[in-house]
Design an enzyme around this catalytic site. Structure first.
Site, PDB file in Angstrom:
ATOM      1  N   LYS A  42      -3.530  53.095 109.826  1.00  0.00           N
ATOM      2  CA  LYS A  42      -2.124  53.231 110.369  1.00  0.00           C
ATOM      3  C   LYS A  42      -1.379  52.154 109.956  1.00  0.00           C
ATOM      4  O   LYS A  42      -0.026  52.283 109.569  1.00  0.00           O
ATOM      5  CB  LYS A  42      -2.279  53.521 111.799  1.00  0.00           C
ATOM      6  CG  LYS A  42      -2.951  54.618 112.282  1.00  0.00           C
ATOM      7  CD  LYS A  42      -2.280  56.004 112.071  1.00  0.00           C
ATOM      8  CE  LYS A  42      -3.113  57.194 111.591  1.00  0.00           C
ATOM      9  NZ  LYS A  42      -3.771  57.021 110.466  1.00  0.00           N
ATOM     10  N   LYS A  99       1.291  64.187 102.856  1.00  0.00           N
ATOM     11  CA  LYS A  99       0.557  64.764 104.158  1.00  0.00           C
ATOM     12  C   LYS A  99      -0.706  65.460 103.813  1.00  0.00           C
ATOM     13  O   LYS A  99      -1.760  65.033 104.257  1.00  0.00           O
ATOM     14  CB  LYS A  99       1.356  65.453 104.939  1.00  0.00           C
ATOM     15  CG  LYS A  99       0.749  66.008 106.443  1.00  0.00           C
ATOM     16  CD  LYS A  99       0.522  64.941 107.259  1.00  0.00           C
ATOM     17  CE  LYS A  99      -0.363  65.269 108.406  1.00  0.00           C
ATOM     18  NZ  LYS A  99      -0.607  64.248 109.297  1.00  0.00           N
ATOM     19  N   CYS A 136       2.863  68.468  97.117  1.00  0.00           N
ATOM     20  CA  CYS A 136       4.162  69.606  96.806  1.00  0.00           C
ATOM     21  C   CYS A 136       4.094  70.424  97.603  1.00  0.00           C
ATOM     22  O   CYS A 136       3.137  71.089  98.220  1.00  0.00           O
ATOM     23  CB  CYS A 136       3.882  69.825  95.426  1.00  0.00           C
ATOM     24  SG  CYS A 136       3.329  68.560  94.171  1.00  0.00           S
TER      25      CYS A 136
END
Length: 617
Positions: free
Chosen positions: A494, A612, A2
């Site tokens: 990945k 992230k 967030c």
């Protein structure tokens, strides 16, 4: 995870809030909202992207000099507008609005208490208890600054919050514990005219480069004419104002289609920046890691590495390097698991934590757990100089990768590897295991590393061709041996992160212990094939796959003598890079994931369900 933006000014802050949220989109989110004060409190929320919120704000002509904003990544409660932040509490003529990053662990007990006091809950979130708790204090006569100080003493868990109320239309109050929040100083650092709060510096570059990083437990009040900070004990506090070196250009796409692509191609420069002090030195010094490093390294008998995700994989590579070069035993632990088992704390252990953001909640908690068991010698490998991980560690090494926006880490990983290789050399030298001639040779290889990476990046067209063949697949297997096994793990991570193809990685020697059962014509097998001491054994593993109908995609060094043939596809990367080979071999795996994601038309920079910076447990 967030994101938070708050602003007080003598102009309309809605464009500032919206643009700030846009700069935080890379953190991962599923809904967004703003609350503003302009005579009355108004709220605009939207499920989906910041662009949807911006459209709604434009429809209602949102305009105000005070406001808070948020991008939410769902934890408590589903992805619905009622669960989107900001959250409100109103009654007795008082209105309070709050945004929150983190998790309130005692929210159920607080919810029961507040319900019994007459508060009604409109959402399923843990955050709403903060709004009602603040309202209860303001209703009893406290101003918002005092109310936040009282409320945070009752909160258990991690949080960064920002709040406004209708009785103080030119004030925003924030606080942090275990989740980042910083103060932005407007007007060239004077603090007169406008001030800001944010969970990330990038959100504020549009309005200021002057920031102060709040400490654990701080509560801050911002107004157009200034700001006030108190520490966790309620005492007035000063926090150093620094001029951020982050460039707005660094968080723009430029000529690239996605941030991940940009960051893959930034790796030569990121490595050069990270190794600048090493490249310009004739020899290695322990002082690269901090003033106390020489004494700490001298007493180190073993190493414990704590990290998550991609950073965990860099720690796994470092284990091979440090044990081989320095002769020190190394344990690598997944940070989220470490503190939940009965681990043994051995004296003279150096605890190394690795994190791109330095705010990864599990890694910070693991570090604190290690310190609580008496392990006081700590080293952080991190990309953010003002982060919590850096501040809580005795020693540090900054990776200097620059901002990494794409959720799938690329340049952060390779700069971590470069930093850890330097550490391995320093530890080897300190223990008299690195001869001067060998030190000179390895330093020369480090200086050449950016150019070597640039050469490997030339394989992109060939990788793009492979990607079109991968796109229809639903599963993939990655193989590596020795120090390249963690690189296979990283390649599989990945691929699954951004393409949603199920991918696994195995040490190639484990094939006959189970994974061979998976091999068929629909299972592509990606192989990391450096020309090292294990290449002949790896070739045997390739034959095992081919004999069972599998198709191989091999990233090989020159002179491995692996020839392309039916069901064996080869991309040659150049000469073997010795100990630095893992850094080069991960580059084509990043490119493969990126181009397969393009072919499958997934959201490369913001893959579903991921964030992230994971600032909650």
């Amino acid at each position: 995870m967030c994101g938070i933006v708050g602003a007080v000014a003598q102009r309309n802050v809605v464009p500032i809030l919206i643009e700030g949220l846009r700069k935080l989109e890379y953190r991962g989110y599923d809904s967004a909202g703003i609350a503003i004060m302009n005579g009355k409190m108004e709220r605009v929320r939207a499920v989906g992207r910041v662009a949807d919120l911006e459209a709604r704000a434009r429809e209602v002509h949102a305009d105000a000099p005070t406001g808070i904003a948020h991008t939410r990544w769902a934890t408590h409660g589903g992805v619905t507008e009622k669960n989107a932040h900001p959250h409100f509490s109103s009654g007795k003529g008082i209105e309070v609005s709050v945004v929150h990053n983190g998790i309130i662990e005692n929210h159920e007990a607080l919810r029961r208490r507040l319900k019994s006091a007459g508060y009604e809950f409109a959402s399923d979130t843990d955050t709403e208890v903060i709004a009602h708790l603040l309202h209860s204090y303001v209703a009893s006569g406290d101003d918002l600054f005092v109310a936040v100080q009282k409320a945070v003493r009752e909160l258990e868990g991690a949080y960064a919050i920002a709040a406004i109320n209708n009785a103080e239309p030119s004030t925003v109050v924030g606080s942090r514990k275990g989740s980042p929040l910083l103060l932005g100083i407007g007007n060239s650092g004077s603090g007169k005219g406008e001030n800001f709060l944010a969970s990330d510096t990038s959100a504020l570059l549009q309005v200021t480069k002057y920031v102060a990083y709040l400490e654990e437990g701080d509560v801050v009040q911002i107004r157009p004419d200034g700001y006030s900070i108190v520490d966790a004990d309620g005492r007035p506090a000063e926090r150093k104002i620094v001029e951020s070196q982050l460039s707005s250009d660094a968080i723009e796409l430029g000529k690239y289609q996605h941030f991940m692509q940009k960051e893959i191609f930034e790796q030569p420069g990121a490595i050069a920046n990270t190794l600048e002090m090493v490249a310009n030195s004739a020899s290695l010094s322990a002082g690269l890691f901090g003033a106390e490093s020489e004494d700490i390294f001298a007493r180190t008998k073993q190493i414990l590495i704590l990290a998550c995700g991609t950073s965990y994989h860099s720690g796994c590579v470092a284990k091979y390097w440090i044990e081989s070069l320095a002769g020190l035993p190394v344990s690598v632990e997944i940070a989220s698991e470490y503190r939940y088992r009965d681990s043994v704390a051995l004296p003279n252990t150096l605890v190394i934590t690795i994190s791109q953001s330095g705010e990864t909640a599990d890694t910070i908690a693991a570090l604190q757990h290690a310190k609580s068991m008496g392990l006081r010698d700590t080293l952080a490998i991190c990309n953010v100089p003002e982060s919590a991980l850096i501040r809580q560690s005795k020693l540090r090494f900054l990776t200097r990768a620059g901002p990494e926006i794409g959720v799938a880490s690329t340049k952060a990983f390779t700069t971590q590897l470069a930093s850890l290789f330097v550490l391995a050399l320093v530890l080897a030298k300190q223990r008299s295991r690195l001869a001067p001639a060998r030190e000179k040779e390895l330093l020369a290889q480090l200086r050449h590393l950016p150019a070597a990476i640039a050469h490997v990046l030339d394989c992109e067209p060939a990788v793009r061709h492979w990607a079109n063949r991968f796109a229809p697949k639903q599963h993939a297997l990655f193989l590596g041996r020795g120090v390249h096994f963690p690189i296979a793990l990283e390649g599989a991570l990945k691929l699954k992160e951004i393409t949603y193809i199920h991918a696994e990685a195995y040490a190639a020697g484990e094939l006959k212990h189970g994974p061979l059962a998976l091999i068929d014509s629909e299972m592509p097998v990606v192989v990391v094939a450096p020309n090292d001491a294990l290449i002949e054994k790896l070739k045997s593993n390739l034959h095992e796959v081919k004999a069972r109908g599998g198709e191989l995609f091999v990233f090989a060094d020159k002179d491995t003598h692996i020839e392309p043939e039916d069901r064996i596809n080869i991309i040659n990367l150049g000469d073997h890079a010795g100990l630095l080979s893992p850094i080069l071999h991960v580059i084509p795996l990043q490119l493969l994931a990126y181009h397969v994601a393009l072919a499958r038309k997934t959201d490369v920079d913001k893959p579903r369900n991921l964030a992230k910076s994971v600032t909650v447990e």
